[in-house]
Design a protein around this motif. Structure first.
Motif, PDB file in Angstrom:
ATOM      1  N   GLY A 357      51.237 138.473  30.711  1.00 57.69           N
ATOM      2  CA  GLY A 357      50.729 137.105  30.620  1.00 57.69           C
ATOM      3  C   GLY A 357      49.221 137.030  30.737  1.00 57.69           C
ATOM      4  N   GLU A 358      48.647 137.834  31.665  1.00 56.90           N
ATOM      5  CA  GLU A 358      47.194 137.848  31.833  1.00 56.90           C
ATOM      6  C   GLU A 358      46.496 138.310  30.556  1.00 56.90           C
ATOM      7  N   ASN A 359      47.058 139.326  29.889  1.00 54.51           N
ATOM      8  CA  ASN A 359      46.439 139.836  28.663  1.00 54.51           C
ATOM      9  C   ASN A 359      46.615 138.869  27.498  1.00 54.51           C
ATOM     10  N   ILE A 360      47.744 138.159  27.470  1.00 48.88           N
ATOM     11  CA  ILE A 360      47.938 137.138  26.427  1.00 48.88           C
ATOM     12  C   ILE A 360      46.915 136.021  26.609  1.00 48.88           C
ATOM     13  N   ASP A 361      46.655 135.625  27.864  1.00 48.55           N
ATOM     14  CA  ASP A 361      45.622 134.616  28.121  1.00 48.55           C
ATOM     15  C   ASP A 361      44.257 135.102  27.632  1.00 48.55           C
ATOM     16  N   PHE A 362      43.974 136.392  27.859  1.00 54.11           N
ATOM     17  CA  PHE A 362      42.690 136.958  27.427  1.00 54.11           C
ATOM     18  C   PHE A 362      42.540 136.903  25.904  1.00 54.11           C
ATOM     19  N   ALA A 363      43.643 137.163  25.181  1.00 50.20           N
ATOM     20  CA  ALA A 363      43.575 137.242  23.718  1.00 50.20           C
ATOM     21  C   ALA A 363      43.813 135.893  23.052  1.00 50.20           C
ATOM     22  N   LEU A 374      51.440 133.904  20.349  1.00 52.01           N
ATOM     23  CA  LEU A 374      51.569 135.051  21.251  1.00 52.01           C
ATOM     24  C   LEU A 374      52.764 134.804  22.170  1.00 52.01           C
ATOM     25  N   ILE A 375      53.755 135.705  22.171  1.00 54.73           N
ATOM     26  CA  ILE A 375      55.027 135.491  22.861  1.00 54.73           C
ATOM     27  C   ILE A 375      55.248 136.605  23.889  1.00 54.73           C
ATOM     28  N   ASN A 376      55.506 136.216  25.140  1.00 53.86           N
ATOM     29  CA  ASN A 376      55.782 137.168  26.235  1.00 53.86           C
ATOM     30  C   ASN A 376      57.281 137.204  26.485  1.00 53.86           C
ATOM     31  N   GLU A 377      57.960 138.265  26.019  1.00 51.92           N
ATOM     32  CA  GLU A 377      59.411 138.396  26.197  1.00 51.92           C
ATOM     33  C   GLU A 377      59.768 139.427  27.276  1.00 51.92           C
ATOM     34  N   ILE A 378      58.782 139.850  28.091  1.00 57.53           N
ATOM     35  CA  ILE A 378      59.061 140.788  29.183  1.00 57.53           C
ATOM     36  C   ILE A 378      59.823 140.042  30.283  1.00 57.53           C
ATOM     37  N   PRO A 379      60.935 140.589  30.786  1.00 56.43           N
ATOM     38  CA  PRO A 379      61.681 139.910  31.860  1.00 56.43           C
ATOM     39  C   PRO A 379      60.814 139.772  33.111  1.00 56.43           C
ATOM     40  N   GLU A 380      60.987 138.662  33.817  1.00 58.37           N
ATOM     41  CA  GLU A 380      60.270 138.483  35.072  1.00 58.37           C
ATOM     42  C   GLU A 380      60.794 139.470  36.118  1.00 58.37           C
ATOM     43  N   ASN A 381      59.915 139.796  37.077  1.00 57.70           N
ATOM     44  CA  ASN A 381      60.239 140.748  38.166  1.00 57.70           C
ATOM     45  C   ASN A 381      60.515 142.156  37.652  1.00 57.70           C
ATOM     46  N   MET A 382      60.054 142.469  36.439  1.00 59.04           N
ATOM     47  CA  MET A 382      60.164 143.837  35.929  1.00 59.04           C
ATOM     48  C   MET A 382      59.017 144.667  36.504  1.00 59.04           C
ATOM     49  N   ILE A 383      59.336 145.719  37.278  1.00 57.71           N
ATOM     50  CA  ILE A 383      58.325 146.517  37.986  1.00 57.71           C
ATOM     51  C   ILE A 383      58.226 147.904  37.363  1.00 57.71           C
ATOM     52  N   LEU A 384      56.982 148.372  37.150  1.00 59.87           N
ATOM     53  CA  LEU A 384      56.721 149.755  36.726  1.00 59.87           C
ATOM     54  C   LEU A 384      55.682 150.369  37.661  1.00 59.87           C
ATOM     55  N   MET A 385      55.782 151.679  37.875  1.00 61.01           N
ATOM     56  CA  MET A 385      54.747 152.406  38.608  1.00 61.01           C
ATOM     57  C   MET A 385      53.726 152.902  37.603  1.00 61.01           C
ATOM     58  N   ALA A 386      52.484 152.424  37.716  1.00 60.28           N
ATOM     59  CA  ALA A 386      51.438 152.831  36.761  1.00 60.28           C
ATOM     60  C   ALA A 386      50.075 152.544  37.377  1.00 60.28           C
ATOM     61  N   ASP A 387      49.041 153.054  36.716  1.00 58.79           N
ATOM     62  CA  ASP A 387      47.666 152.706  37.065  1.00 58.79           C
ATOM     63  C   ASP A 387      47.352 151.388  36.366  1.00 58.79           C
ATOM     64  N   LYS A 388      47.137 150.320  37.150  1.00 54.67           N
ATOM     65  CA  LYS A 388      47.005 148.980  36.570  1.00 54.67           C
ATOM     66  C   LYS A 388      45.846 148.910  35.586  1.00 54.67           C
ATOM     67  N   GLU A 389      44.703 149.496  35.950  1.00 57.98           N
ATOM     68  CA  GLU A 389      43.520 149.406  35.087  1.00 57.98           C
ATOM     69  C   GLU A 389      43.776 150.070  33.744  1.00 57.98           C
ATOM     70  N   ARG A 390      44.457 151.249  33.754  1.00 58.62           N
ATOM     71  CA  ARG A 390      44.693 151.976  32.506  1.00 58.62           C
ATOM     72  C   ARG A 390      45.743 151.262  31.640  1.00 58.62           C
ATOM     73  N   LEU A 391      46.849 150.797  32.283  1.00 61.64           N
ATOM     74  CA  LEU A 391      47.872 150.092  31.516  1.00 61.64           C
ATOM     75  C   LEU A 391      47.305 148.786  30.952  1.00 61.64           C
ATOM     76  N   ASN A 392      46.480 148.101  31.722  1.00 59.07           N
ATOM     77  CA  ASN A 392      45.841 146.867  31.264  1.00 59.07           C
ATOM     78  C   ASN A 392      44.985 147.133  30.025  1.00 59.07           C
ATOM     79  N   PHE A 393      44.234 148.238  30.045  1.00 61.49           N
ATOM     80  CA  PHE A 393      43.389 148.613  28.901  1.00 61.49           C
ATOM     81  C   PHE A 393      44.251 148.807  27.640  1.00 61.49           C
ATOM     82  N   VAL A 394      45.353 149.564  27.776  1.00 60.14           N
ATOM     83  CA  VAL A 394      46.200 149.886  26.622  1.00 60.14           C
ATOM     84  C   VAL A 394      46.840 148.616  26.066  1.00 60.14           C
ATOM     85  N   LEU A 395      47.435 147.794  26.943  1.00 65.44           N
ATOM     86  CA  LEU A 395      48.115 146.579  26.497  1.00 65.44           C
ATOM     87  C   LEU A 395      47.140 145.621  25.812  1.00 65.44           C
ATOM     88  N   ARG A 396      45.940 145.482  26.387  1.00 62.81           N
ATOM     89  CA  ARG A 396      44.944 144.586  25.797  1.00 62.81           C
ATOM     90  C   ARG A 396      44.511 145.072  24.415  1.00 62.81           C
TER      91      ARG A 396
END
Length: 508
Positions: A357-363, A374-396
């Motif tokens: 959602g944050e990246n959709i707001d950015f774009a 722009l449509i966000n179909e990711i289920p709520e409360n879906m958790i992944l272990m990742a580096d937030k900064e790196r995943l944020n870069f890729v998704l954006r």
């Protein structure tokens, strides 16, 4: 510790307290670690043991850095520094000042941080302590990076590489000297073996004499004595030979470890040089063109009167060029930051629906200009272990690319595909798609790029850096596309699972 308590060796007991504190700190048992360091501090004060007192204060400073209590850490480190200054202990001074410089940088007191780090570097150079020199240079690079003084960062990175090369050369020289010592040991071993063989031969000769001369008891006694003497020598030489073999084997293991360390350092130096080459290549080639275009347009505006329509058209051109430069800088800075930090991946639980959602707001601004949904179909409360900064870069990057290659009035959606031990975040558009011949070019260093549906320009960096980041998270990235129908980019990451006690872990 128990033995020293019984023997009453208080100084040695202090050293054991400090060592146990370091062990518990390495295991992140901070309460036990602090208890032992405080015991070392108290016992050192009672006994007037200056070295133990210095080490206890220094270790407590390190502990509170790990606990993010910087004021306490600074207080203990300054106490250790005062003792080192009194004893003129350059090694201790360099260690303490380097840690204090790190704290000052975290507190944004960059002038104090720089002074402390430079003093630490001088103290390390005064005693030729290569590792301390390297640590001080790394701290100076970090301080300048925090201030965004990238020219200074590059200067210290180059000095760091040079220092590491010199250290590597000294270690190689030590390795060659060690080989010479090892050869001398082998020569001594051969000499001992020869003596053992000679003694064995003499023993055989004496046995033959004993068999022939059994008639004379006096001769028999003399020969028996000679046999015993030579036998003792043979046993002695055999033991010496076995001991020397053990020493040679141990030395061979040490040499092997030293060679592996040298190889590892050489690889690190090569990677650092490669990174620097990439940075300079990108800066010199890709940034110069768009900035030169902007300057040319500005010069044109200054020389020639223009109508309002012409000014709007030129400003639109400038906006496109600036967007290209900004996109390139954002990609370049994100990748450079990861490289300068030694590729440290900070895994943490991430709520993927919220991040999307944050990246959709950015774009949203770019999507609105082309009337793209722009449509966000990711289920709520879906958790992944990742580096937030790196995943944020890729998704954006994938969202911005999807908007770029989608036609007016199209749509871009982010959804999820779940496997047995992995989860794929999928960015799908209904845009122009990718030609089959171009798909193999997307994630390579060839810097492949094409214009968007509204003639938007690209940098060719986003997908290359995205691939590096996803792989650093233990995942992979791929694309499926039909030309004229659209594309789907898959970010495949390990799935978060819960163990028997409810703690999170990642399946690789």
């Amino acid at each position: 510790m128990k033995s020293y308590l019984v023997l009453g060796l208080k100084d040695d007991l202090v050293n054991v307290f400090n060592s146990l504190g370091l062990l518990y700190m390495a295991q992140e048992d901070f309460d036990a670690s602090e208890e032992y360091f405080q015991s070392a501090l108290h016992e050192s004060q009672q006994q007037g043991y200056t070295y133990g007192l210095k080490k206890a204060n220094f270790h407590l400073g390190l502990l509170h850095i790990k606990k993010h209590n910087l004021p306490k850490a600074k207080a203990f480190l300054y106490k250790a520094l005062a003792i080192d200054e009194k004893n003129d202990d350059k090694y201790g001074l360099s260690l303490a000042k380097n840690k204090l410089a790190f704290i000052a940088a975290k507190e944004n007191d960059f002038d104090q941080a720089t002074k402390l780090a430079e003093d630490a570097l001088q103290d390390a150079k005064a005693i030729t302590a290569s590792q301390l020199v390297i640590e001080a240079m790394e701290t100076l690079a970090l301080i300048n990076k925090e201030q965004k003084k990238f020219e200074e960062v590059i200067k210290w990175q180059e000095a760091l590489i040079k220092q590491q090369q010199e250290t590597s050369a000294r270690e190689k020289s030590f390795g060659l000297s060690f080989l010479e010592i090892l050869e001398e040991k082998q020569q001594a071993q051969l000499a001992s073996k020869k003596q053992a063989l000679q003694a064995e031969q003499k023993t055989k000769e004496i046995f033959q004499v004993l068999e022939v001369a059994g008639l004379a008891s006096i001769i028999l006694l003399i020969l028996a004595y000679l046999w015993y003497k030579n036998y003792a020598k043979a046993v002695k030489y055999s033991r010496e030979l076995a001991a020397k073999n053990d020493v040679i084997e141990k030395n061979a293991h040490i040499l092997d470890a030293l060679n592996k360390s040298i190889i590892k350092q050489n690889i690190s130096l090569e990677e650092a040089n490669t990174m620097k080459g990439k940075l300079f290549s990108i800066i010199s080639h890709d940034l110069r063109g768009p900035i030169a275009s902007v300057k040319g347009v500005l010069d044109l505006i200054g020389r020639k009167p223009m109508s309002e329509a012409e000014i709007k058209r030129i400003l639109a051109m400038l906006g496109h060029e600036v967007d290209v430069v900004m996109g390139m800088l954002n990609n370049l800075l994100a990748w450079s930051k990861a490289q300068l930090q030694g590729s440290v991946v900070a895994l943490e639980p991430i709520e993927v629906h919220q991040l999307t959602g944050e990246n959709i707001d950015f774009a949203a601004r770019e999507a609105k200009q082309k009337e793209i949904s722009l449509i966000n179909e990711i289920p709520e409360n879906m958790i992944l272990m990742a580096d937030k900064e790196r995943l944020n870069f890729v998704l954006r990057n994938l969202l911005m690319n999807a908007i770029k290659f989608t036609y007016q009035g199209g749509s871009v959606r982010v959804h999820m595909q779940e496997g047995d031990d992995s989860v794929a975040l999928v960015v799908t558009d209904n845009g122009k798609g990718i030609a089959p011949d171009n798909i193999p070019k997307l994630f390579t260093d060839k810097r492949f790029t094409t214009a968007g549906t509204a003639k938007e320009k690209g940098t060719g960096l986003g997908l290359v850096f995205s691939k590096d980041f996803v792989e650093s998270l233990g995942g992979s990235i791929r694309v499926e596309s039909i030309e004229g129908e659209g594309s789907s980019f898959f970010i495949c990451l390990p799935k978060l699972v819960l163990d028997t006690v409810g703690e999170a872990s990642v399946v690789f």
